[in-house]
Design a protein around this motif. Structure first.
Motif, PDB file in Angstrom:
ATOM      1  N   GLY A   1       0.805  -1.216   0.000  1.00 44.31           N
ATOM      2  CA  GLY A   1       0.000   0.000   0.000  1.00 44.31           C
ATOM      3  C   GLY A   1       0.842   1.272   0.000  1.00 44.31           C
ATOM      4  N   ARG A   2       0.310   2.295  -0.657  1.00 36.36           N
ATOM      5  CA  ARG A   2       0.911   3.629  -0.617  1.00 36.36           C
ATOM      6  C   ARG A   2      -0.106   4.566   0.022  1.00 36.36           C
ATOM      7  NH1 ARG A   2       3.581   3.496  -6.594  1.00 36.36           N
ATOM      8  NH2 ARG A   2       1.391   3.730  -7.185  1.00 36.36           N
ATOM      9  N   TYR A   3       0.379   5.369   0.970  1.00 34.51           N
ATOM     10  CA  TYR A   3      -0.510   6.208   1.767  1.00 34.51           C
ATOM     11  C   TYR A   3      -0.012   7.648   1.765  1.00 34.51           C
ATOM     12  CZ  TYR A   3      -2.084   1.617   3.173  1.00 34.51           C
ATOM     13  OH  TYR A   3      -2.549   0.325   3.145  1.00 34.51           O
ATOM     14  N   HIS A   4      -0.965   8.575   1.703  1.00 36.60           N
ATOM     15  CA  HIS A   4      -0.632   9.992   1.641  1.00 36.60           C
ATOM     16  C   HIS A   4      -0.918  10.673   2.974  1.00 36.60           C
ATOM     17  CE1 HIS A   4      -0.630  10.767  -3.002  1.00 36.60           C
ATOM     18  NE2 HIS A   4       0.303   9.922  -2.605  1.00 36.60           N
ATOM     19  N   ALA A   5       0.117  11.217   3.584  1.00 37.02           N
ATOM     20  CA  ALA A   5      -0.030  11.997   4.814  1.00 37.02           C
ATOM     21  C   ALA A   5      -0.376  13.428   4.419  1.00 37.02           C
ATOM     22  CB  ALA A   5       1.261  11.940   5.622  1.00 37.02           C
ATOM     23  N   VAL A   6      -1.616  13.632   4.022  1.00 37.06           N
ATOM     24  CA  VAL A   6      -2.059  14.930   3.504  1.00 37.06           C
ATOM     25  C   VAL A   6      -3.320  15.356   4.237  1.00 37.06           C
ATOM     26  CG1 VAL A   6      -2.984  16.159   1.509  1.00 37.06           C
ATOM     27  CG2 VAL A   6      -1.046  14.622   1.224  1.00 37.06           C
ATOM     28  N   ALA A   7      -3.224  16.465   4.966  1.00 35.29           N
ATOM     29  CA  ALA A   7      -4.404  17.058   5.572  1.00 35.29           C
ATOM     30  C   ALA A   7      -4.970  18.159   4.684  1.00 35.29           C
ATOM     31  CB  ALA A   7      -4.062  17.616   6.949  1.00 35.29           C
ATOM     32  N   GLU A   8      -4.071  18.901   4.013  1.00 32.55           N
ATOM     33  CA  GLU A   8      -4.468  19.975   3.098  1.00 32.55           C
ATOM     34  C   GLU A   8      -3.861  19.678   1.727  1.00 32.55           C
ATOM     35  OE1 GLU A   8      -4.588  23.995   5.478  1.00 32.55           O
ATOM     36  OE2 GLU A   8      -2.854  22.821   6.146  1.00 32.55           O
ATOM     37  N   GLU A   9      -4.707  19.615   0.702  1.00 36.86           N
ATOM     38  CA  GLU A   9      -4.271  19.109  -0.594  1.00 36.86           C
ATOM     39  C   GLU A   9      -3.250  20.002  -1.280  1.00 36.86           C
ATOM     40  OE1 GLU A   9      -7.681  18.283  -3.015  1.00 36.86           O
ATOM     41  OE2 GLU A   9      -8.083  16.382  -1.981  1.00 36.86           O
ATOM     42  N   GLY A  10      -3.350  21.306  -1.109  1.00 39.82           N
ATOM     43  CA  GLY A  10      -2.399  22.179  -1.781  1.00 39.82           C
ATOM     44  C   GLY A  10      -2.586  23.632  -1.390  1.00 39.82           C
ATOM     45  N   ILE A  11      -1.609  24.192  -0.703  1.00 35.84           N
ATOM     46  CA  ILE A  11      -1.668  25.590  -0.283  1.00 35.84           C
ATOM     47  C   ILE A  11      -0.775  26.397  -1.221  1.00 35.84           C
ATOM     48  CG2 ILE A  11      -1.298  27.209   1.615  1.00 35.84           C
ATOM     49  CD1 ILE A  11      -1.405  24.745   3.480  1.00 35.84           C
ATOM     50  N   PRO A  12      -1.303  27.405  -1.925  1.00 33.49           N
ATOM     51  CA  PRO A  12      -0.456  28.203  -2.819  1.00 33.49           C
ATOM     52  C   PRO A  12       0.710  28.828  -2.048  1.00 33.49           C
ATOM     53  CG  PRO A  12      -2.775  28.655  -3.226  1.00 33.49           C
ATOM     54  CD  PRO A  12      -2.713  27.827  -1.976  1.00 33.49           C
TER      55      PRO A  12
END
Length: 298
Positions: free
Chosen positions: A216-227
């Motif tokens: 498995g590959r897992y993303h430690a992402v709470a916010e997808e993309g902050i400019p």
């Protein structure tokens, strides 16, 4: 379970250690120095002396444990490619010690290896060929040990893992703004950094350990993309310095080695991670952390 944690005294690794202990696991923490040994012992962690350069110390720690969480990485960017290859060798050594068993190996990757300008998911493959990022060595090593029968999972970290004690990308932007008297971004500043708090990250590692799938590959992402412009603006406001754009021609002089990281545009989703593991980030976001945290204490 008894978990061998590399990078156990680091910014992410120390949070992982506390998360594991709080969940009732035992931790065997890798320490290379007397200071690290004392810090781990004080936290109630069994100490394993060694380093990521000492491959036998990695193998022996893995053999003595029920699972391995590999968070260690040398962040000396003056020899970044060499350190990525060192990470490859470390993962192969850990995998060799776990081959033939069902004991889990969790390795730490980075979202900078993913295609730029698209919203990547856990299924998105790293850029390959001539444009491949040096850190792709991590996932190449994970795939290699998986082909040898190792139960391996990958956690991808975003450019900003934030929180008290952060000493990575955001603090470097702050230091540059202090030094140069301007909080800068590149071009229009619309390139995006995903972000996550270190405590939410630590919880994710535990969930991957307890519930993750082999491969498995897992993303430690709470916010997808902050400019990046928004990050620079928050820094400028707190330091009371101007906020401004740097052109491509100006970037190398202003940002020096950090230019490649300032230019990152790697928004990423964690939808599958949340659905599969029940992970739900609860800590404050990056911009809130810049306002309420301790980034400007010194």
């Amino acid at each position: 379970m008894r978990i061998f944690v590399t990078g156990a005294t680091g910014f992410v690794g120390s949070a992982v250690v506390q998360e594991l202990l709080g969940a009732g696991h035992k931790v065997l923490g890798l320490a290379r120095s007397e200071e690290g040994t004392a810090s781990l012992a004080a936290a109630g962690v069994e100490v394993h002396r060694g380093s990521v350069e000492d491959l036998e110390s990695l193998r022996s720690g893995a053999r003595a444990s029920d699972a391995v969480i590999h968070t260690a990485f040398n962040h000396d960017f003056s020899k970044f490619k060499d350190n990525c290859e060192l990470d490859r060798r470390a993962i192969e050594a850990l995998g060799a010690a776990l081959a033939g068993s069902d004991r889990r190996l969790i390795v730490t990757s980075a979202m900078g290896i993913l295609p730029k300008g698209i919203l990547s998911t856990e299924e998105t493959a790293p850029v390959s060929g001539a444009q491949a990022h040096p850190r792709a060595a991590t996932e190449e090593a994970a795939a290699l040990v998986a082909s040898r029968g190792v139960n391996v999972s990958v956690v991808r970290l975003p450019p900003s893992v934030h929180g008290d004690g952060d000493h990575a990308f955001v603090p470097h932007l702050i230091a540059l703004a202090r030094q140069k008297g301007v909080s800068a971004y590149l071009g229009e500043g619309t390139n995006r950094w995903p972000a996550v708090h270190r405590l939410d990250t630590a919880q994710l590692y535990r969930l991957v350990l307890e519930k993750g799938a082999a491969g498995g590959r897992y993303h430690a992402v709470a916010e997808e993309g902050i400019p990046l412009r928004e990050i620079a603006s928050a820094i400028g406001r707190r330091l009371n310095v101007p906020v401004g754009s740097k052109s491509q021609a100006e970037a190398a002089l202003h940002f020096t080695w950090f230019e490649r990281f300032v230019a990152l545009d790697v928004p990423a989703s964690s939808t599958r991670t949340r659905e599969q593991l029940g992970w739900s980030p609860r800590q404050r976001g990056l911009l809130s952390d810049l306002e309420q945290g301790r980034y400007f204490d010194t």
